[in-house]
Scaffold this motif. Structure first.
Motif, PDB file in Angstrom:
ATOM      1  N   TRP A 146       1.865 -21.010  18.419  1.00  0.00           N
ATOM      2  CA  TRP A 146       1.532 -19.910  18.768  1.00  0.00           C
ATOM      3  C   TRP A 146       3.019 -19.973  20.636  1.00  0.00           C
ATOM      4  O   TRP A 146       3.470 -20.947  20.475  1.00  0.00           O
ATOM      5  N   GLY A 147       2.892 -19.658  20.696  1.00  0.00           N
ATOM      6  CA  GLY A 147       4.237 -19.058  21.347  1.00  0.00           C
ATOM      7  C   GLY A 147       5.330 -17.930  21.376  1.00  0.00           C
ATOM      8  O   GLY A 147       5.816 -16.857  22.271  1.00  0.00           O
ATOM      9  N   ILE A 148       5.237 -17.074  20.260  1.00  0.00           N
ATOM     10  CA  ILE A 148       6.307 -15.859  20.347  1.00  0.00           C
ATOM     11  C   ILE A 148       5.745 -14.561  20.507  1.00  0.00           C
ATOM     12  O   ILE A 148       4.879 -14.155  20.293  1.00  0.00           O
ATOM     13  N   ASP A 149       6.847 -13.404  21.462  1.00  0.00           N
ATOM     14  CA  ASP A 149       6.088 -12.157  21.872  1.00  0.00           C
ATOM     15  C   ASP A 149       7.123 -12.041  20.987  1.00  0.00           C
ATOM     16  O   ASP A 149       8.159 -11.722  20.635  1.00  0.00           O
ATOM     17  N   LEU A 150       6.908 -10.061  21.482  1.00  0.00           N
ATOM     18  CA  LEU A 150       7.376  -9.348  20.955  1.00  0.00           C
ATOM     19  C   LEU A 150       8.187  -9.558  21.326  1.00  0.00           C
ATOM     20  O   LEU A 150       9.290  -8.837  20.311  1.00  0.00           O
ATOM     21  N   ASP A 151       8.973  -9.413  22.653  1.00  0.00           N
ATOM     22  CA  ASP A 151      10.364  -9.561  23.110  1.00  0.00           C
ATOM     23  C   ASP A 151      11.498 -10.221  22.177  1.00  0.00           C
ATOM     24  O   ASP A 151      12.609 -10.174  22.169  1.00  0.00           O
ATOM     25  N   ARG A 152      10.239 -11.485  22.338  1.00  0.00           N
ATOM     26  CA  ARG A 152      11.263 -12.240  21.215  1.00  0.00           C
ATOM     27  C   ARG A 152      11.514 -12.494  20.011  1.00  0.00           C
ATOM     28  O   ARG A 152      12.419 -12.456  19.315  1.00  0.00           O
ATOM     29  N   ALA A 153      10.441 -11.612  19.967  1.00  0.00           N
ATOM     30  CA  ALA A 153      10.693 -11.136  17.926  1.00  0.00           C
ATOM     31  C   ALA A 153      12.102 -10.508  17.306  1.00  0.00           C
ATOM     32  O   ALA A 153      12.420 -10.222  17.137  1.00  0.00           O
ATOM     33  N   ALA A 154      11.431  -9.588  18.675  1.00  0.00           N
ATOM     34  CA  ALA A 154      12.637  -8.520  18.944  1.00  0.00           C
ATOM     35  C   ALA A 154      14.290  -8.862  18.972  1.00  0.00           C
ATOM     36  O   ALA A 154      15.240  -8.318  17.858  1.00  0.00           O
ATOM     37  N   HIS A 155      14.042 -10.115  19.905  1.00  0.00           N
ATOM     38  CA  HIS A 155      16.140 -10.680  20.100  1.00  0.00           C
ATOM     39  C   HIS A 155      16.348 -11.338  18.611  1.00  0.00           C
ATOM     40  O   HIS A 155      17.053 -11.144  18.096  1.00  0.00           O
ATOM     41  N   LEU A 156      14.733 -12.037  17.863  1.00  0.00           N
ATOM     42  CA  LEU A 156      15.577 -12.679  16.399  1.00  0.00           C
ATOM     43  C   LEU A 156      16.144 -11.486  15.786  1.00  0.00           C
ATOM     44  O   LEU A 156      16.912 -12.004  14.936  1.00  0.00           O
ATOM     45  N   VAL A 157      15.825 -10.179  15.563  1.00  0.00           N
ATOM     46  CA  VAL A 157      16.457  -9.355  14.774  1.00  0.00           C
ATOM     47  C   VAL A 157      16.941  -8.268  15.607  1.00  0.00           C
ATOM     48  O   VAL A 157      17.720  -6.687  14.621  1.00  0.00           O
ATOM     49  N   GLY A 158      17.854  -8.955  16.933  1.00  0.00           N
ATOM     50  CA  GLY A 158      18.733  -8.570  17.286  1.00  0.00           C
ATOM     51  C   GLY A 158      18.557  -6.757  18.102  1.00  0.00           C
ATOM     52  O   GLY A 158      19.376  -6.160  18.187  1.00  0.00           O
ATOM     53  N   ARG A 196       1.964 -10.564  15.370  1.00  0.00           N
ATOM     54  CA  ARG A 196       1.749 -11.760  15.890  1.00  0.00           C
ATOM     55  C   ARG A 196       1.366 -12.641  15.375  1.00  0.00           C
ATOM     56  O   ARG A 196       1.523 -13.635  15.609  1.00  0.00           O
ATOM     57  N   ASP A 197      -0.066 -12.695  14.457  1.00  0.00           N
ATOM     58  CA  ASP A 197      -0.837 -13.409  14.271  1.00  0.00           C
ATOM     59  C   ASP A 197      -0.163 -14.182  13.237  1.00  0.00           C
ATOM     60  O   ASP A 197       0.079 -15.725  13.034  1.00  0.00           O
ATOM     61  N   HIS A 198       0.667 -13.328  12.498  1.00  0.00           N
ATOM     62  CA  HIS A 198       1.076 -14.230  11.148  1.00  0.00           C
ATOM     63  C   HIS A 198       2.307 -14.350  12.019  1.00  0.00           C
ATOM     64  O   HIS A 198       3.072 -15.600  11.411  1.00  0.00           O
ATOM     65  N   MET A 199       3.548 -13.880  12.561  1.00  0.00           N
ATOM     66  CA  MET A 199       4.900 -14.818  13.012  1.00  0.00           C
ATOM     67  C   MET A 199       4.341 -16.153  14.009  1.00  0.00           C
ATOM     68  O   MET A 199       5.215 -16.849  13.634  1.00  0.00           O
ATOM     69  N   ALA A 247       0.819  -1.160  -0.106  1.00  0.00           N
ATOM     70  CA  ALA A 247       0.025   0.038  -0.269  1.00  0.00           C
ATOM     71  C   ALA A 247       1.078   1.128   0.159  1.00  0.00           C
ATOM     72  O   ALA A 247       2.238   0.906   0.319  1.00  0.00           O
ATOM     73  N   SER A 248       0.582   2.342   0.173  1.00  0.00           N
ATOM     74  CA  SER A 248       0.980   3.818  -0.489  1.00  0.00           C
ATOM     75  C   SER A 248       2.336   4.086   1.085  1.00  0.00           C
ATOM     76  O   SER A 248       2.496   4.823   1.017  1.00  0.00           O
ATOM     77  N   ARG A 249       1.392   3.591   2.278  1.00  0.00           N
ATOM     78  CA  ARG A 249       1.611   3.443   3.415  1.00  0.00           C
ATOM     79  C   ARG A 249       1.524   2.768   4.338  1.00  0.00           C
ATOM     80  O   ARG A 249       0.047   2.350   4.291  1.00  0.00           O
ATOM     81  N   CYS A 250       2.472   2.836   5.352  1.00  0.00           N
ATOM     82  CA  CYS A 250       2.012   1.551   6.645  1.00  0.00           C
ATOM     83  C   CYS A 250       2.122   2.355   7.914  1.00  0.00           C
ATOM     84  O   CYS A 250       3.081   3.733   7.847  1.00  0.00           O
ATOM     85  N   LEU A 251       1.265   2.449   8.352  1.00  0.00           N
ATOM     86  CA  LEU A 251       1.202   3.039  10.428  1.00  0.00           C
ATOM     87  C   LEU A 251       0.874   1.441  11.033  1.00  0.00           C
ATOM     88  O   LEU A 251       0.389   0.813  10.944  1.00  0.00           O
ATOM     89  N   VAL A 252       2.249   1.696  11.296  1.00  0.00           N
ATOM     90  CA  VAL A 252       2.442   0.564  12.936  1.00  0.00           C
ATOM     91  C   VAL A 252       1.530   1.341  14.514  1.00  0.00           C
ATOM     92  O   VAL A 252       2.399   2.768  14.790  1.00  0.00           O
ATOM     93  N   LEU A 253       1.158   0.834  15.256  1.00  0.00           N
ATOM     94  CA  LEU A 253       0.534   1.242  15.847  1.00  0.00           C
ATOM     95  C   LEU A 253       0.460   0.051  17.615  1.00  0.00           C
ATOM     96  O   LEU A 253       0.707  -0.265  16.824  1.00  0.00           O
ATOM     97  N   TRP A 296       1.051  -5.443  16.502  1.00  0.00           N
ATOM     98  CA  TRP A 296       0.983  -6.166  17.555  1.00  0.00           C
ATOM     99  C   TRP A 296       0.792  -7.012  18.908  1.00  0.00           C
ATOM    100  O   TRP A 296      -0.374  -6.704  19.430  1.00  0.00           O
ATOM    101  N   ASN A 297      -0.393  -8.440  17.928  1.00  0.00           N
ATOM    102  CA  ASN A 297      -1.337  -8.778  18.926  1.00  0.00           C
ATOM    103  C   ASN A 297      -3.003  -7.426  18.333  1.00  0.00           C
ATOM    104  O   ASN A 297      -3.364  -7.691  19.079  1.00  0.00           O
ATOM    105  N   GLY A 298      -3.398  -7.506  17.952  1.00  0.00           N
ATOM    106  CA  GLY A 298      -4.372  -5.935  17.616  1.00  0.00           C
ATOM    107  C   GLY A 298      -5.338  -6.313  16.899  1.00  0.00           C
ATOM    108  O   GLY A 298      -6.459  -6.585  17.278  1.00  0.00           O
ATOM    109  N   ARG A 299      -5.406  -7.647  16.474  1.00  0.00           N
ATOM    110  CA  ARG A 299      -6.819  -8.392  16.445  1.00  0.00           C
ATOM    111  C   ARG A 299      -7.357  -8.736  17.863  1.00  0.00           C
ATOM    112  O   ARG A 299      -8.022  -8.959  17.613  1.00  0.00           O
ATOM    113  N   ALA A 300      -6.629  -9.061  19.055  1.00  0.00           N
ATOM    114  CA  ALA A 300      -7.307  -9.799  19.989  1.00  0.00           C
ATOM    115  C   ALA A 300      -6.960  -8.623  21.207  1.00  0.00           C
ATOM    116  O   ALA A 300      -8.096  -8.797  22.166  1.00  0.00           O
ATOM    117  N   PHE A 301      -6.293  -7.058  21.305  1.00  0.00           N
ATOM    118  CA  PHE A 301      -6.808  -6.232  21.945  1.00  0.00           C
ATOM    119  C   PHE A 301      -6.671  -5.023  21.168  1.00  0.00           C
ATOM    120  O   PHE A 301      -7.758  -4.228  21.336  1.00  0.00           O
TER     121      PHE A 301
END
Length: 227
Positions: A130-142, A120-123, A2-8, A78-83
């Motif tokens: 299920w099992g990866i959270d934002l903390d662990r996902a961030a660690h994956l990318v350093g 989160r849903d896609h990852m 899309a023309s732009r992305c909003l991370v919320l 991150w987890n926006g569908r649920a929260f």
């Protein structure tokens, strides 16, 4: 793309904090919205945080978020569908604020990369792993992930009027969500190595104009050299 992305990312408080029963999503009230915009080439355009303070109401924060959504927007959470999205919609119901974007055809199709994209849903492979959270996902990318504050601290910080700390925490989550999102697209083959490096370079070169956003960048840089 899309023309732009909003991370919320939304930070909320529970008006019944201290009660024994865990609050439902509909009982949360929004106090801060962290937002990060990516251009169509995935370079960083802007990062900001809006909070309920200095005369700004919860309605003002919600209307500012909704005002950023149009037909060309990909909303990344991150987890926006649920929260985050249910909280936003329920607060719109309570405060009488229209939010038609969330009900447009295809916006919340969890298998698409348009409309609302819950990272989160896609990852977690839409529920299969299920099992990866934002903390662990961030660690994956350093990246450092959580840095001493998490969502459970927000109510106490808000009562103590430590809004700046809430905003800084929120922006660290938004920034790391954006980084994980772009790396995920790279792994999918949607983003080229050149586009990935452009994103990294735009983060390195970004000069925040908001103090709490600068504090978030500084906090992450104190742990790792960003990209």
């Amino acid at each position: 793309m899309a023309s732009r992305c909003l991370v919320l990312d939304l930070e909320t408080v529970n008006p019944h904090d201290g009660a024994e029963e865990k609050p439902t999503v509909s009982e949360h009230q929004i106090v801060t919205a962290g937002m990060l915009w990516l251009n169509d080439d995935l370079s960083l355009h802007k990062a900001s945080a809006l909070s309920v303070r200095d005369g700004r109401t919860e309605s003002d924060v919600i209307e500012a978020v909704i005002g950023e959504l149009d037909d060309d927007t990909v909303l990344v959470t991150w987890n926006g569908r649920a929260f985050d999205v249910p909280v936003l919609v329920y607060r719109c119901m309570h405060l009488k604020i229209p939010c038609p974007w969330f009900f447009k055809k295809g916006v919340d199709n969890r298998y698409n990369r348009t409309g609302h994209y819950d990272l989160r849903d896609h990852m977690n492979f839409v529920g299969a792993a299920w099992g990866i959270d934002l903390d662990r996902a961030a660690h994956l990318v350093g990246l450092p992930g959580k840095l001493g504050t998490d969502g459970s601290d927000v109510s106490n910080l808000y009562r103590a009027n430590r809004i700046n700390k809430i905003e800084t925490y929120c922006v660290t989550d938004v920034l790391q969500t954006a980084a994980v999102y772009v790396r995920w697209l790279f792994v999918m083959g949607v983003v080229s190595p050149e586009e990935l490096e452009l994103f990294h370079m735009s983060i390195r070169n970004y000069q925040p104009t908001q103090g709490t956003v600068q504090a978030a960048f500084d906090l992450i840089n104190s742990e790792v050299s960003i990209f």
